[in-house]
Design an enzyme around this catalytic site. Sequence first.
Site, short mmCIF file in Angstrom:
data_model
loop_
_atom_site.label_atom_id
_atom_site.label_comp_id
_atom_site.label_asym_id
_atom_site.label_seq_id
_atom_site.Cartn_x
_atom_site.Cartn_y
_atom_site.Cartn_z
N ASP A 29 0.99 -1.27 -0.03
CA ASP A 29 -0.09 0.01 0.06
C ASP A 29 0.91 1.16 -0.02
O ASP A 29 1.85 1.28 0.54
CB ASP A 29 -0.94 -0.01 1.41
CG ASP A 29 -1.74 1.08 1.08
OD1 ASP A 29 -2.29 1.36 -0.19
OD2 ASP A 29 -2.49 1.28 2.12
N GLY A 30 0.62 2.22 -0.55
CA GLY A 30 0.95 3.60 -0.81
C GLY A 30 1.55 3.99 -1.95
O GLY A 30 2.47 5.00 -1.86
N ASN A 31 1.39 3.25 -2.90
CA ASN A 31 2.29 3.51 -4.39
C ASN A 31 1.84 5.04 -4.58
O ASN A 31 2.55 5.62 -5.26
CB ASN A 31 1.71 2.49 -5.27
CG ASN A 31 2.40 1.15 -4.99
OD1 ASN A 31 3.44 1.00 -4.06
ND2 ASN A 31 1.92 -0.23 -5.54
N TRP A 34 2.90 7.85 -2.75
CA TRP A 34 4.49 7.83 -2.96
C TRP A 34 4.73 8.69 -4.21
O TRP A 34 5.55 9.54 -4.40
CB TRP A 34 5.29 6.47 -3.18
CG TRP A 34 6.50 6.36 -3.41
CD1 TRP A 34 7.64 6.30 -2.47
CD2 TRP A 34 7.23 6.37 -4.81
NE1 TRP A 34 8.87 6.29 -3.27
CE2 TRP A 34 8.66 6.32 -4.35
CE3 TRP A 34 6.80 6.41 -5.83
CZ2 TRP A 34 9.70 6.25 -5.24
CZ3 TRP A 34 7.95 6.55 -6.93
CH2 TRP A 34 9.24 6.41 -6.66
N ARG A 42 0.17 8.18 -10.63
CA ARG A 42 0.06 6.97 -9.45
C ARG A 42 0.82 5.85 -10.22
O ARG A 42 1.31 4.99 -9.40
CB ARG A 42 -1.38 6.77 -9.45
CG ARG A 42 -2.15 7.75 -8.51
CD ARG A 42 -3.68 7.51 -8.46
NE ARG A 42 -3.90 6.24 -7.82
CZ ARG A 42 -3.79 5.91 -6.65
NH1 ARG A 42 -3.30 6.80 -5.83
NH2 ARG A 42 -3.84 4.67 -6.15
N ASN A 77 -10.44 -3.61 -7.15
CA ASN A 77 -9.60 -2.52 -7.60
C ASN A 77 -10.03 -2.06 -9.05
O ASN A 77 -9.42 -1.12 -9.72
CB ASN A 77 -7.89 -2.89 -7.65
CG ASN A 77 -7.35 -2.88 -6.21
OD1 ASN A 77 -6.35 -3.68 -5.86
ND2 ASN A 77 -7.77 -1.86 -5.39
N ARG A 196 -5.91 -1.61 8.28
CA ARG A 196 -7.26 -2.34 8.14
C ARG A 196 -6.46 -3.42 7.31
O ARG A 196 -5.39 -3.37 6.73
CB ARG A 196 -8.25 -1.49 7.40
CG ARG A 196 -7.83 -0.89 6.40
CD ARG A 196 -8.79 -0.27 5.49
NE ARG A 196 -8.50 0.76 4.49
CZ ARG A 196 -8.46 2.03 4.67
NH1 ARG A 196 -8.87 2.63 5.68
NH2 ARG A 196 -8.05 2.47 3.57
N GLU A 209 -0.14 -12.55 13.25
CA GLU A 209 0.31 -11.51 13.81
C GLU A 209 0.42 -10.32 12.94
O GLU A 209 0.64 -10.53 11.84
CB GLU A 209 1.78 -11.59 14.54
CG GLU A 209 2.01 -12.67 15.57
CD GLU A 209 1.09 -12.27 16.92
OE1 GLU A 209 0.98 -11.21 17.34
OE2 GLU A 209 0.68 -13.14 17.50
C1 FPP Z 1 -1.71 -0.22 -3.38
O1 FPP Z 1 -1.35 1.29 -3.44
C2 FPP Z 1 -1.23 -0.87 -4.41
C3 FPP Z 1 -1.85 -1.50 -5.44
C4 FPP Z 1 -3.46 -1.42 -5.32
C5 FPP Z 1 -1.36 -2.23 -6.50
C6 FPP Z 1 -0.05 -2.91 -6.09
C7 FPP Z 1 0.35 -3.45 -7.52
C8 FPP Z 1 1.54 -3.47 -8.16
C9 FPP Z 1 2.51 -2.82 -7.33
C10 FPP Z 1 1.78 -3.77 -9.38
C11 FPP Z 1 1.48 -5.33 -9.68
C12 FPP Z 1 2.70 -6.18 -9.08
C13 FPP Z 1 3.43 -7.14 -9.21
C14 FPP Z 1 4.56 -7.62 -8.51
C15 FPP Z 1 3.43 -7.39 -10.75
P1 FPP Z 1 -2.40 2.44 -3.60
O2 FPP Z 1 -2.39 2.74 -4.90
O3 FPP Z 1 -3.44 2.15 -3.03
O4 FPP Z 1 -1.50 3.82 -2.86
P2 FPP Z 1 -2.33 4.88 -2.24
O5 FPP Z 1 -2.91 4.25 -0.95
O6 FPP Z 1 -1.29 5.80 -1.84
O7 FPP Z 1 -3.16 5.44 -3.31
#
Ligand code: FPP
Length: 243
Positions: A29-31, A34, A42, A77, A196, A209
């Site tokens: 989480d947090g991409n 970031w 995003r 998603n 959560r 845990e």
């Molecule tokens: C949550 O961050 C991340 C996701 C919903 C997607 C994660 C998927 C990947 C990193 C790519 C696929 C993975 C692989 C290994 C092929 P968010 O977008 O909810 O971040 P935010 O809470 O800051 O908006």
Amino acid sequence: MGLFSKKVSHKAGQVDKSRLPRHIAIIMDGNGRWAKKRGLPRTAGHKVGAETFRKIALQCKALGVEYLTIYAFSTENWKRPAEEVSTLMSLLKKYMQEAIDTMERDKMKLRFFGDLSALSPELQDLACRANAVADRVEGFQANLCINYGGRDEILHAAKLCAAAGEEMTEENLEKHLYSAGIPDPELIIRPGGELRLSNFLLWQCAYSEFYFCDTLWPDFGERDLDEAIVAYQQRDRRFGGVK
Ligand code: FPP
């Protein structure tokens, strides 16, 4: 050997390799945040986040953790903007192709948890090919959860159990979960500051845990994983009993 001469195999604050969790699960989480902090789209956060997955999987393997389950895309998603969904799907394609080419060499296998029937035929085909290679590999296993939801998984397993005419017991239901045959995660990590579970591993988390931290997933590094494992090793796990 006397009580006070007992050999200490690890230092305080360091991972004790003799008491590792066999299975770690992580909610990436947090991409998005970031990327936003850097004025980037995003999708740039997801690209770096996918590389973080590779790094953390290698660290788990090197430590001796047997399974890593990662939440990559939930059943909810699909509600994200089309461009973001499409970037996530292309990342998936790239990593699936790479897995097909390298799993045997690296003794690492990639499996998928979730309802893959909603993916494009091309991705479904890659998943089948990756599964066929994974069948030949022994060793560390990473499970990527795609179009995954904990409630959906339980419902899906219950339907299979009923269709097979099996008695509805925990044991029979577990046989139909995506995680069949894999121990429950001892440790579930959620970076990104939210507290959560977001429909992740609802059945398997009964005695897990939990470890939450503020680090955003693309910044999550070796030290963060070490800290999570050390915190886990300091927990008193009673499984409903007393000590
Ligand atoms: C949550 O961050 C991340 C996701 C919903 C997607 C994660 C998927 C990947 C990193 C790519 C696929 C993975 C692989 C290994 C092929 P968010 O977008 O909810 O971040 P935010 O809470 O800051 O908006």
